[in-house]
Design an enzyme around this catalytic site. Structure first.
Site, PDB file in Angstrom:
ATOM      1  N   ASP A 129      11.218 -12.216  -0.411  1.00 15.79           N
ATOM      2  CA  ASP A 129      11.243 -11.046  -1.221  1.00 15.79           C
ATOM      3  C   ASP A 129      12.456 -10.319  -1.027  1.00 15.79           C
ATOM      4  O   ASP A 129      12.271  -9.151  -0.849  1.00 15.79           O
ATOM      5  CB  ASP A 129       9.901 -10.466  -1.200  1.00 15.79           C
ATOM      6  CG  ASP A 129       9.713  -9.618  -2.238  1.00 15.79           C
ATOM      7  OD1 ASP A 129      10.294  -9.804  -3.370  1.00 15.79           O
ATOM      8  OD2 ASP A 129       8.665  -8.927  -2.199  1.00 15.79           O
TER       9      ASP A 129
ATOM     10  N   GLY B  91       0.772  -1.211   0.068  1.00 16.51           N
ATOM     11  CA  GLY B  91      -0.058  -0.030  -0.278  1.00 16.51           C
ATOM     12  C   GLY B  91       0.739   1.236   0.098  1.00 16.51           C
ATOM     13  O   GLY B  91       1.901   1.255  -0.452  1.00 16.51           O
TER      14      GLY B  91
ATOM     15  N   VAL C  16       3.033   4.403   1.715  1.00 16.51           N
ATOM     16  CA  VAL C  16       4.057   4.627   2.891  1.00 16.51           C
ATOM     17  C   VAL C  16       4.222   6.053   3.126  1.00 16.51           C
ATOM     18  O   VAL C  16       4.334   7.056   2.180  1.00 16.51           O
ATOM     19  CB  VAL C  16       5.309   3.961   2.417  1.00 16.51           C
ATOM     20  CG1 VAL C  16       6.276   4.122   3.686  1.00 16.51           C
ATOM     21  CG2 VAL C  16       5.429   2.549   2.207  1.00 16.51           C
TER      22      VAL C  16
ATOM     23  N   LYS D 171       3.043   2.285   6.979  1.00 16.90           N
ATOM     24  CA  LYS D 171       2.671   1.502   5.800  1.00 16.90           C
ATOM     25  C   LYS D 171       0.932   1.360   6.163  1.00 16.90           C
ATOM     26  O   LYS D 171       0.766   0.801   6.759  1.00 16.90           O
ATOM     27  CB  LYS D 171       3.165   0.242   5.475  1.00 16.90           C
ATOM     28  CG  LYS D 171       4.794   0.555   5.030  1.00 16.90           C
ATOM     29  CD  LYS D 171       5.195  -1.104   4.645  1.00 16.90           C
ATOM     30  CE  LYS D 171       6.517  -0.726   4.209  1.00 16.90           C
ATOM     31  NZ  LYS D 171       6.959  -2.065   3.691  1.00 16.90           N
TER      32      LYS D 171
HETATM   33  P1  ADP Z   1       7.599  -2.774  -2.070  1.00 17.09           P
HETATM   34  O1  ADP Z   1       6.293  -3.297  -1.815  1.00 17.09           O
HETATM   35  O2  ADP Z   1       7.949  -2.378  -3.450  1.00 17.09           O
HETATM   36  O3  ADP Z   1       9.004  -3.484  -1.320  1.00 17.09           O
HETATM   37  P2  ADP Z   1       7.075  -0.693   0.370  1.00 17.09           P
HETATM   38  O4  ADP Z   1       5.886  -0.620   0.306  1.00 17.09           O
HETATM   39  O5  ADP Z   1       7.974  -1.700   1.159  1.00 17.09           O
HETATM   40  O6  ADP Z   1       7.634  -0.971  -1.172  1.00 17.09           O
HETATM   41  O7  ADP Z   1       8.060   0.824   0.216  1.00 17.09           O
HETATM   42  C1  ADP Z   1       7.542   1.773  -0.564  1.00 17.09           C
HETATM   43  C2  ADP Z   1       8.607   2.906  -0.483  1.00 17.09           C
HETATM   44  O8  ADP Z   1       8.468   3.506   0.720  1.00 17.09           O
HETATM   45  C3  ADP Z   1      10.227   2.355  -0.407  1.00 17.09           C
HETATM   46  O9  ADP Z   1      10.521   2.360  -1.698  1.00 17.09           O
HETATM   47  C4  ADP Z   1      10.750   3.173   0.217  1.00 17.09           C
HETATM   48  O10 ADP Z   1      11.106   4.498  -0.491  1.00 17.09           O
HETATM   49  C5  ADP Z   1       9.780   3.860   1.256  1.00 17.09           C
HETATM   50  N1  ADP Z   1       9.965   3.251   2.679  1.00 17.09           N
HETATM   51  C6  ADP Z   1       9.433   1.931   2.863  1.00 17.09           C
HETATM   52  N2  ADP Z   1       9.785   1.747   4.051  1.00 17.09           N
HETATM   53  C7  ADP Z   1      10.465   2.927   4.693  1.00 17.09           C
HETATM   54  C8  ADP Z   1      11.136   2.995   5.972  1.00 17.09           C
HETATM   55  N3  ADP Z   1      10.947   2.372   7.111  1.00 17.09           N
HETATM   56  N4  ADP Z   1      11.695   4.137   5.967  1.00 17.09           N
HETATM   57  C9  ADP Z   1      11.755   5.017   5.054  1.00 17.09           C
HETATM   58  N5  ADP Z   1      11.202   4.623   3.725  1.00 17.09           N
HETATM   59  C10 ADP Z   1      10.572   3.864   3.596  1.00 17.09           C
END
Ligand code: ADP
Length: 290
Positions: free
Chosen positions: A136, A24, A26, A40
């Site tokens: 993953d 979803g 973030v 998230k």
């Molecule tokens: P995916 O499902 O493609 O792995 P995520 O939902 O995990 O993507 O994260 C989407 C984006 O949000 C990441 O590419 C990153 O830029 C940002 N992000 C995710 N988790 C964090 C975090 N803990 N701190 C900072 N940025 C984050």
């Protein structure tokens, strides 16, 4: 922290969205304690719902390691699912490798990032109770904090994300194309060695900065072909290397790092090292730097 987050919708501002992924959107937020967090928020229908999900998340919130992105809390309110993680100021490893984040990763930093993430994954495999297979591992799931320490994100999540989510193959097998263990794909038998394969692909990304599948070419295959043509030091592979590190005068442990990566992406899982063997090898490479 669960109690605090229970009322989470009022507890942080969700004004700035920082990304979106399979789960979803973030957001960046600040807890009442002042801690900066990444929130998230599950897209409707992107996850399996219900008690099983909640139990799993409760379990994950008890997994702690300095190379794993910590789950600070979670909340389920009015059918909404939110996961709250420690904030990783320097974004994903992929962003850094693609030059988009402005973070310069020299070779030694890359070795430390490899070692850190390997330790995080080894912890999941061997010390988490129950053991966790990530499923993953990829450069967008390795995040960098303000000290450029690598932390593995989204552990335990991939089995909770529904099949239809973007970036995930729509069979029983879960993972991301380009990182997917071919043996797991064929047999659907999931083991820790599937994470080792994906990690090997990440190691090749640290060398080349290329994405696993780029312009229709599969990077693992390209590197193997290039290696067959080259001398045993593999320095001939320089054509393939990330321009950022290509001209570094002394690439500490480069041939061993490359060989380790190639072992990790062996077709047959039994030929791959375990994650703790990978950790030991990377420690040796870093120790030998005078
Ligand atoms: P995916 O499902 O493609 O792995 P995520 O939902 O995990 O993507 O994260 C989407 C984006 O949000 C990441 O590419 C990153 O830029 C940002 N992000 C995710 N988790 C964090 C975090 N803990 N701190 C900072 N940025 C984050």
């Amino acid at each position: 922290s669960y109690d605090e987050l229970k009322k989470c919708t009022n507890n942080f501002s969700q004004s700035n969205q920082i990304g979106s992924g399979g789960y979803g959107k973030v957001y960046r937020g600040v807890l009442s304690t002042g801690q900066v967090v990444a929130i998230k928020r599950a897209q409707q229908g992107s996850t399996q719902g219900g008690l099983e999900f909640k139990t799993e998340i409760e379990l994950l919130s008890r997994v702690h390691h300095k190379n794993l992105v910590g789950l600070v809390g979670f909340c389920f309110e009015q059918g909404e699912q939110m996961l709250v993680y420690e904030f990783m100021a320097n974004g994903t490893l992929r962003e850094s490798l693609s030059g988009r984040s402005g973070v310069h990763l020299d070779w030694k930093r890359r070795l430390r990032i490899a070692l850190g993430s390997a330790r995080g994954i080894a912890y999941l495999h061997e010390l988490a109770n129950p053991p966790i297979i990530h499923r993953d591992i990829k450069s967008t799931n390795i995040l960098l904090d303000d000290n450029l320490t690598a932390k593995v994100a989204d552990f335990g999540l991939s089995k909770l994300v529904s099949d239809s989510s973007k970036g995930h193959v729509s069979t029983q097998v879960k993972g991301t194309l380009g990182y997917l263990d071919p043996e797991y794909y064929m047999t659907q038998q999931l083991t820790e060695k599937s994470d080792v394969y994906s990690f090997g692909v990440v190691m090749l990304e640290l060398i080349t900065a290329k994405q696993p599948i780029e312009k229709g070419k599969y990077i693992v295959r390209e590197v193997r072909i290039a290696m067959n043509k080259n001398d045993e030091t593999h320095y001939g592979l320089r054509d393939f290397m990330d321009p950022v590190i290509k001209n570094t005068p002394n690439l500490i442990g480069f041939p061993r790092f490359l060989e380790l990566a190639i072992q990790c992406v062996e077709e047959s899982a039994s030929d791959r090292p375990t994650m703790s063997e990978v950790v030991k090898s990377l420690e040796t490479i870093l120790q030998n730097d005078g």
